[in-house]
Design a protein around this motif. Structure first.
Motif, short mmCIF file in Angstrom:
data_model
loop_
_atom_site.label_atom_id
_atom_site.label_comp_id
_atom_site.label_asym_id
_atom_site.label_seq_id
_atom_site.Cartn_x
_atom_site.Cartn_y
_atom_site.Cartn_z
N UNK A 57 0.79 -1.22 0.00
CA UNK A 57 0.00 0.00 0.00
C UNK A 57 0.82 1.27 0.00
N UNK A 58 2.11 1.17 0.27
CA UNK A 58 2.96 2.36 0.28
C UNK A 58 2.85 3.08 -1.04
N UNK A 59 2.41 4.32 -1.03
CA UNK A 59 2.44 5.01 -2.32
C UNK A 59 3.90 5.21 -2.71
N UNK A 60 4.25 4.85 -3.91
CA UNK A 60 5.63 5.03 -4.34
C UNK A 60 6.45 3.77 -4.30
N UNK A 61 5.83 2.65 -3.94
CA UNK A 61 6.56 1.39 -3.94
C UNK A 61 5.90 0.43 -4.92
N UNK A 62 6.71 -0.27 -5.68
CA UNK A 62 6.11 -1.20 -6.65
C UNK A 62 6.95 -2.45 -6.85
N UNK A 118 -8.10 -2.25 -0.99
CA UNK A 118 -7.67 -0.87 -0.99
C UNK A 118 -7.77 -0.18 0.35
N UNK A 119 -7.18 -0.78 1.37
CA UNK A 119 -7.04 -0.08 2.64
C UNK A 119 -5.59 -0.25 3.05
N UNK A 161 -4.04 0.18 5.75
CA UNK A 161 -3.80 -0.43 7.05
C UNK A 161 -3.76 -1.96 6.94
N UNK A 162 -4.34 -2.51 5.89
CA UNK A 162 -4.35 -3.97 5.73
C UNK A 162 -2.98 -4.54 5.42
N UNK A 194 2.14 13.14 3.12
CA UNK A 194 2.13 11.84 3.79
C UNK A 194 1.14 11.81 4.94
N UNK A 242 -2.22 11.32 3.73
CA UNK A 242 -2.41 9.92 3.40
C UNK A 242 -2.70 9.08 4.64
N UNK A 296 -6.08 7.11 5.79
CA UNK A 296 -6.05 5.65 5.88
C UNK A 296 -6.11 5.14 7.31
#
Lengths: 181, 643
Positions: free
Chosen positions: B225-230, B307-308, B310-311, B473, B476, B480
Motif C-alpha cells: 500500500x505504500x504510495x511510491x513502492x512497486x 484498498x485499505x 492499514x491492511x 504523507x 495519506x 487511511x
C-alpha cells in the motif's frame, strides 16, 4: 411520467437482486467470503446498490450494518453508479511530487465533479487512487483501467477530446440516445 | 519424510525439469530469432501492449517463424516499453522506448535484414563486441540480482520457463529435508522480513511450527500500500512462481496446509498472473495433494485486498481475510501463534518469500555472505521521483544511499540539485544530503529516523517542498487511519490541519512545537505500525529542513516554489517574445492574453497555477517564472490593457 420512473426503478432493483443472487450461488455461506462476494457483485453491477447489500447480508446471515461497515471501510467499494468511463487519478508519492494534484485539479475542472462523483450524464466518474505502482510514469491517470503515463493538464484535454471524437463517430452509426430524463 | 519417498520426489521432479528444459530449448534453439516484450504494468503504461500487437501482426503478416513472448519487468522502467531480441549470430539486444513504428522497423530491418537498428538500443544482455551491455553500466558494479534474477528474462505465464531457469529445484530439495532443518537453514541465513519491520523470518517460522494447533496458514503479504513502492507488484507480475515456491517451502517447514496470496485489487495484472501460476503449479502437482509424490499437501488461493493501506499490517490483513473491516488488534498473541481463524499463521512479505528458494538452493552461508552484519542478503528498491533511471534495483544490504541514487539511478535529471530522499513511504522519513553515505540496512536507517519500509525510494530535488511532502504523507495516513485508536484518528487530523495552514502561509511559529508534541503523543498512543510511524515524515523534515518550515511561517514564502497558495506565475515582460504565443494556446483556463505590445500577461484571477505555461515557454525565452511570496510580483504598469 412519474409512474414510469417508479416502474423503471423497481425493475432495476429487481434486476440487481436477481444478478446478486446469481453470483451468490457460486459462494459458500461463510463470512470470510464477504469481500470476494462484494468484489464480484461490484464487478458485475459497477457498484453496490442497497438491494445487493441486503441480499448479501441475508445470504451470509449477518446484520445489514456489518455489510455496510465493510463496504464503507474499504476504498475499493462504491455506493453510487459508475460512469461509462472511469478516471482514476493516482496520488502516490511520485505522482504527487510530479504534479498529480494539478492533474486532479484539471480533471475536476473539466468534468465539473469532485472525486468519487459521477457526471450527471453518467459519461465519466472521477476518483483518486493511492498508488497503481507505475511510479516511473508519473503523473499517472488510469483511464478505463488502462494506466496512462505523464498525464498533465494538456493531456487531460487531449484524452477528453479523444472520447468526444469517439462519441461523434458513434452517433451517426444510429446508436439510440439514452433517455436520462 | 519417509525414506521410500525420496527417490519418488527426485525422479518426479527430474521428469518435470526435463520436459521444461526441452520446452525452453525448443524456444531458444538458436535457429530462429525470439522477441521478448516487457508487459508488466509499468510497460503497459508506456504502451507495451500496442508494441506487442504490432510485433505479432508483423510476424503473422510476413509468416515468420519468430516467437513473440511476453516477459516481466527488467527494472529499467525509465526506458519502457522494452523489447529484447535474440537473433542467432547476435547477442540478445534490448531496445528502449519502442513504439509500434519502431517495432515494425525492428522486424523489417533486424529480423528480416541484418541491421540491428543501433539507434534504438538500450544495451545488450551479454557482453559482446557490437553493442555496450548492461554490465558496462555504472549500476552493474553495485547491483546484485537475487530476487529479481528472473524478472524480464522469462515469461511469467509459463511455468516451464521458470523451471528451466532452476525453478522449483529448491522445493524438490526442501521436500527431501526435515522441516526443522529448513527452519534452521533460514535462521542461519539471517534473512529478515522484507516488509519493513525486519523481523527474523526463521524465528517466525519456528514459533509457528511449534505453536499448538493442527491447521496452520501461510500468507503472502502483497498488500503493497505504500504510495511510491512497486517492488512486490513487479515480482508477482514478472516471476510469480518464485513467490509460490517460497510459500510451499514455508508451508512444509511450519506444517501448514493452506496458503493465501493477498494482493491489492489495484494490481489486477498481478492477481491475474498469480492465478495463472497457481493453476500451472497445480497441474504439475507442485501444489495440491502429495506434492511431487511426498506426503506433504498444500493449496494456495489468491485474495484481493480492497484498498485499505492499514491492511498491510498483519493483524488488519487477517481481519480483512476473515471478511471484516481491517482494524488491527493488539499483539501478542502474534499471528504466528494465533492468526487467521485463530490458527497459527505465518505472514511474510513477497520479497521474503521470493528469497527463500535461493537460500534453500544455495545454502544459508551463501546468503549470509551478502550484506552487513545485522542485515543479510539484498535489498530491492523501487526508485522513483526526481531520478534519471527510475525503476527497480536490487543491491546488497550495506550499499550506501549515494551509490543507489547516483550510480544505480544516475542522479538527478535536468541538472537540478539533490535535496532529500524519502524512504519507507508514509512510515519512513526524508533524509537530507548529509545522510547519503549511510549504508542501507534495517538498523542504520531506523537510527536516522527513517525506516527501511518495504523499499520505496522517492528522490526529491530542489523543486520539492519538504513541508508539502510532510503534509502529503500525513494526509495519506490520516485518510487511511482505521480510526480505532484515538491518537491516530484525531491526532493525525490535528497535525494535518496545522500543516495545511503552514503550506497556505497562515502558520504560527508555535505550531512547530505543537507538531512535535502531537507527534510524540501519536507515536505513544497508537496500537499498530500505521499510527506509530505516521508522524515520521513530519519529524524527519522538521529535523533536517526546519528552515523551510520557518520560511513558510515567517515570510509566507515557499523556498521550493511548490505550495500553490504561496506562489504566483509571472511572465517577465523583457524576456517575452512578441511573436510567440506558446503559452496563450496551452493555458488550460485561458488566463493568458497578449497586451497591446503583444507581451503576454497572466490574469491572476483566472490562473489555476497548473504550470503549463512554464513548460510551454520555449527555452530560448524562458520568460515564465514562479515567484514566492506572491507579493513580490511587480504590479502591472498603468495604461496596459489586457485583451
Amino acid at each position: 411520467m412519474a409512474l414510469n420512473k417508479d416502474k423503471r426503478m423497481a425493475e432495476e432493483q429487481a434486476e440487481f437482486k436477481q444478478q446478486t443472487k446469481q453470483i451468490l450461488k457460486r459462494f459458500g455461506r461463510k463470512r470470510s467470503n464477504l469481500i470476494p462476494i462484494l468484489q464480484k457483485v461490484q464487478g458485475k453491477l459497477g457498484y453496490l446498490p442497497r438491494e445487493a447489500m441486503l441480499e448479501i447480508a441475508e445470504f451470509l446471515n449477518m446484520p445489514d450494518i456489518d455489510v455496510y461497515s465493510v463496504v464503507t471501510f474499504y476504498n475499493q467499494f462504491r455506493l453510487n453508479p459508475p460512469g461509462k468511463h472511469s478516471i482514476r487519478v493516482c496520488l502516490g508519492t511520485a505522482c504527487h511530487m510530479k504534479g498529480g494534484y494539478i492533474t486532479l485539479d484539471a480533471w475536476k475542472r473539466r468534468l465539473e465533479i469532485e472525486p468519487s462523483e459521477t457526471t450527471p450524464d453518467r459519461e465519466f466518474d472521477l476518483d483518486t487512487v493511492a498508488c497503481v505502482g507505475c511510479c516511473t510514469m508519473a503523473p499517472v491517470t488510469v483511464v478505463d483501467n488502462k494506466p496512462q503515463g505523464k498525464v498533465e493538464p494538456t493531456k487531460v484535454d487531449g484524452l477528453l477530446l479523444g472520447f468526444e471524437l469517439e462519441r461523434k463517430k458513434q452517433k451517426p452509426g444510429g446508436q439510440l440516445p439514452t433517455d436520462e430524463a | 519424510m519417509k525414506a521410500a519417498e525420496l527417490p519418488t520426489i527426485v525422479s518426479t521432479f527430474r521428469d518435470i525439469k526435463d520436459r521444461a528444459e526441452s520446452h525452453w530449448r525448443e524456444l531458444r534453439d538458436n535457429s530462429k530469432a525470439v522477441i521478448m516484450v516487457g508487459t508488466a504494468t509499468c510497460g503497459r503504461a508506456a504502451g507495451a501492449m500496442e508494441v506487442l500487437k504490432a510485433l505479432r501482426d508483423e510476424v503473422k503478416k510476413r509468416n515468420l517463424d519468430c516467437p513473440v513472448i511476453e516477459v516481466g519487468c527488467m527494472g529499467h522502467c525509465y526506458s519502457e516499453p522494452n523489447v529484447t531480441i535474440t537473433k542467432p549470430g547476435y547477442p540478445p539486444i534490448c531496445y528502449a522506448h519502442v513504439n509500434p513504428v519502431i517495432a515494425e522497423r525492428l522486424i523489417k530491418e533486424f529480423i528480416l535484414g541484418d541491421d540491428p537498428c543501433l539507434e534504438f538500443v538500450l544495451a545488450a544482455a551479454e557482453e559482446n563486441d557490437l553493442v555496450p551491455s548492461f554490465s558496462d553500466f555504472p549500476r552493474a558494479q553495485y547491483e546484485k540480482k537475487v530476487v529479481l534474477k528472473n524478472c524480464g528474462q522469462i515469461d511469467p505465464q509459463q511455468i516451464e520457463h521458470y523451471i528451466a531457469h532452476g525453478g522449483y529445484a529448491a522445493l524438490s530439495k526442501a521436500l527431501q529435508m526435515r522441516p526443522e532443518d529448513i527452519i534452521d537453514e533460514v535462521k542461519r541465513s539471517g534473512l529478515r522480513g522484507r516488509g519493513g519491520a525486519g523481523f527474523p523470518t526463521g524465528q517466525k517460522w519456528e514459533t509457528c511450527r511449534y505453536a499448538a494447533g493442527r491447521s496452520k496458514y501461510i500468507i503472502c503479504n502483497g498488500d503493497e500500500g505504500d504510495p511510491g513502492a512497486f517492488m512486490d507488484r513487479a515480482i508477482i507480475e514478472s516471476d510469480p512462481h518464485s513467490v509460490l515456491e517460497g510459500m510451499i517451502i514455508a508451508g512444509y517447514a511450519v506444517g501448514a496446509r493452506y496458503g493465501y496470496i493477498y494482493v491489492r485489487a489495484e494490481y489486477p495484472l498481478a492477481v491475474h498472473r498469480a492465478e495463472i501460476a497457481l493453476r500451472q503449479a497445480q497441474k504439475l502437482n507442485l501444489l495440491g495433494k502429495n506434492i511431487l509424490g511426498s506426503d506433504f499437501s498444500f493449496d494456495i488461493k489468491t485474495f484481493q485486498g480492497s484498498g485499505a493501506f492499514v491492511c498491510g499490517e498483519e493483524t488488519a490483513l487477517i481481519e480483512s481475510l476473515e471478511g471484516k473491516p481491517g482494524l488491527p488488534y493488539n499483539r501478542p498473541p502474534y499471528p504466528a501463534t494465533r492468526g487467521l481463524n485463530g490458527k497459527p499463521t505465518v505472514i511474510n512479505n513477497v520479497k521474503t518469500l521470493a528469497s527463500i528458494c535461493h537460500i534453500i538452493e544455495n545454502g544459508a552461508e551463501w546468503f549470509a555472505s551478502i550484506g552487513t552484519d545485522g542485515s543479510k542478503g539484498t535489498a530491492v528498491f523501487a526508485l522513483a521521483g526526481k531520478v534519471v533511471n527510475t525503476g527497480l534495483a536490487e543491491v546488497p544490504m550495506g550499499t550506501t544511499l549515494r551509490q543507489v541514487i547516483f550510480d544505480v539511478g544516475s542522479g538527478i535529471p535536468n541538472g537540478k540539485r539533490f535535496k532529500a530522499v524519502q524512504i519507507g513511504g508514509p512510515s519512513g522519513g526524508c533524509l537530507p544530503e548529509s545522510a547519503l553515505d549511510l549504508p542501507i540496512d534495517f538498523d542504520s536507517l531506523t537510527d536516522a529516523g527513517a525506516m527501511m519500509g518495504s523499499g520505496g525510494m522517492i528522490v526529491l530535488d530542489e523543486d520539492d517542498c519538504m513541508v508539502e511532502i510532510a503534509r502529503y504523507f500525513l494526509e495519506f495516513t490520516q485518510r487511511e487511519s482505521c480510526g480505532k485508536c484515538t491518537f491516530c484518528r484525531l491526532g493525525t487530523k490535528q497535525m494535518l490541519e496545522v500543516l495545511d495552514e503552514i503550506t497556505k502561509g497562515k502558520g504560527r511559529i508555535e505550531d512547530i512545537d505543537m507538531l512535535m508534541e502531537l507527534a510524540q503523543d501519536i507515536k505513544a498512543g497508537s496500537l499498530c505500525g500505521l499510527g506509530k510511524t505516521a508522524p515520521n515524515p513530519v519529524l524527519t523534515t522538521l529535523r533536517h529542513f526546519r528552515d523551510e518550515y520557518e520560511a513558510h511561517i515567517l515570510e509566507g514564502r515557499c523556498p521550493a516554489l511548490m505550495c500553490a497558495d504561496l506562489i504566483t506565475y509571472y511572465i517577465i515582460p523583457e524576456k517575452c517574445e512578441r511573436s510567440c504565443d506558446a503559452c496563450v494556446g496551452t493555458c488550460t483556463v485561458e488566463a493568458i492574453s497578449p497586451n497591446k505590445q503583444r507581451i503576454k500577461v497572466i490574469d491572476q484571477e483566472k490562473c489555476v497555477k497548473c504550470g503549463t505555461c512554464l513548460t510551454a515557454c520555449p527555452p530560448q525565452y524562458n520568460a515564465v517564472i514562479k515567484v514566492s511570496p506572491p507579493s513580490e510580483v511587480p504590479a502591472p504598469k498603468k495604461g496596459k490593457t489586457r485583451k
